[in-house]
Scaffold this active site. Structure first.
Site, short mmCIF file in Angstrom:
data_model
loop_
_atom_site.label_atom_id
_atom_site.label_comp_id
_atom_site.label_asym_id
_atom_site.label_seq_id
_atom_site.Cartn_x
_atom_site.Cartn_y
_atom_site.Cartn_z
N CYS A 120 0.79 -1.39 0.06
CA CYS A 120 0.11 0.12 0.02
C CYS A 120 0.88 1.13 -0.09
O CYS A 120 0.42 2.23 -0.41
CB CYS A 120 -1.05 -0.04 1.03
SG CYS A 120 -2.17 -1.44 1.22
N HIS A 260 -3.59 6.99 2.04
CA HIS A 260 -4.04 6.06 1.15
C HIS A 260 -5.41 5.65 1.62
O HIS A 260 -5.92 5.74 2.86
CB HIS A 260 -2.99 4.91 1.66
CG HIS A 260 -3.66 3.35 1.30
ND1 HIS A 260 -4.25 3.09 0.19
CD2 HIS A 260 -3.46 2.36 2.26
CE1 HIS A 260 -4.31 1.57 0.57
NE2 HIS A 260 -4.13 1.50 1.78
N ASN A 290 -10.31 0.10 -1.94
CA ASN A 290 -8.91 -0.20 -1.57
C ASN A 290 -8.19 -0.57 -2.77
O ASN A 290 -8.28 -1.96 -2.92
CB ASN A 290 -8.89 -0.54 -0.28
CG ASN A 290 -7.58 -0.64 -0.07
OD1 ASN A 290 -6.51 -0.49 -0.61
ND2 ASN A 290 -7.10 -1.25 1.37
#
Length: 333
Positions: A120, A260, A290
């Site tokens: 991520c 994020h 996501n």
């Protein structure tokens, strides 16, 4: 051999792009398959829908489409791009890397191209490395983050099945003599003591593929969601504070916080910890879910479309994910 042509004082964002697959998956589809009550996913994650790849989609294809948009937005000769960094956890193949194929599809000539597997936080690291390259060589670089996570989730595991999505985002950066543009402050961190919190157990060299391998071992798993939440908030907050300090700025100097998009509760908590007003937080998770490293450049591109970035704006980017690894950047426009 590539030699420094003219050291640049800084870098600046020249263009932004994004791309998502055509298939939109709303929460009801997943809630029905997992036996969850309506609204369960949105209450816990902030996600209402996400996009998943269809059979014809490839990681390199998604990345190339985002890159094409960023190059058009930058309005520069693509032959000037000398480096492509592709942040991904789902390359087309374990070998070779996907970046050279993306560079070829984009017609980047002999630009260097390499994959980065930073989960991520991959885009944070890739942009930081590209910034250094551009400052050293005075040449533009293209950073793309892309993932097809729908092919790596375990549809029976609630913790991961409700979160992950497919998308790509891209940023073109170029040299600048403006010391107030580009990366003004950076901080990175890792904590290998929590290495296994988010993982795909098999498929690497420690547990290679074989005929007897349980297919679930090749899918994403989240061991402890509460621990992931706690550690992500802690790491993103600490890195953000360090990046702001390195830039000599305060949270109130930030015009937009682009975190994020892991989970709305995570980035809301980080924003509160930093004292950043809710209206300054860029949020795309509701529609796009996501997509790991792709969420920040995707969000940058969408935010710029909704309200173009203005010269002098200061952005804060922050991420944390599997590994654990994370980081934050303060970027001047």
């Amino acid at each position: 051999m590539l030699r420094p042509e003219s050291m640049s004082r800084s870098s600046r964002i020249l263009g932004l792009g994004h791309h998502a697959p055509a298939r939109k998956v709303v929460n009801a589809e997943i809630e029905n398959s997992l036996g969850l009550e309506p609204g369960w996913i949105e209450r816990r994650t902030g996600i209402r829908s996400r996009f998943w790849a269809t059979d014809g989609d490839t990681l390199s294809g998604l990345a190339a489409q985002a890159g094409e948009m960023a190059l058009a937005n930058a309005d520069i000769d693509r032959n000037d791009i000398r480096l492509l960094l592709l942040a991904t956890s789902t390359p087309d193949h374990l070998l070779p890397p996907s970046a050279p194929l993306v560079a070829y599809r984009l017609g980047l000539g002999r630009a260097g191209a390499i994959d980065l597997t930073g989960a991520c936080a991959g885009f944070i690291y890739a942009l930081m490395f590209a910034d250094g390259f551009t400052r050293l060589h005075g040449r533009p670089a293209l950073v793309i983050a892309a993932n097809i996570l729908s092919r790596r989730i375990n549809p029976a595991e609630r913790a991961s099945a409700v979160l992950f999505a497919d998308a790509a985002g891209a940023v073109v950066i170029g040299p600048s003599e403006d010391a107030d543009s580009g990366i003004l402050g950076a901080a990175v961190d890792s904590d290998g003591s929590h290495y296994g919190l988010i993982q795909i157990p098999a498929g690497g060299s420690s547990r290679p593929f074989h005929d007897e391998l349980d297919i679930e071992q090749t899918r994403m798993t989240i061991i402890d969601g509460r621990e992931v939440f706690s550690k992500a908030v802690e790491m993103m907050t600490a890195c953000s504070k360090d990046a702001l300090a390195a830039a000599g700025l305060q949270p109130q100097d930030i015009s937009r916080f682009v975190p994020h998009q892991a989970n709305a509760r995570i980035f809301d908590a980080v924003g509160r910890n930093l004292g950043i007003a809710g209206h300054a937080v860029v949020k795309t998770i509701a529609e796009y879910g996501n997509s790991s490293a792709a969420t920040i450049p995707l969000s940058l591109s969408l935010a710029s479309q909704a309200e173009p970035f203005r010269p002098g704006e200061k952005l804060l980017l922050a991420a944390a994910g599997a590994g654990l690894t994370g980081g934050a950047l303060v970027v001047g426009i």
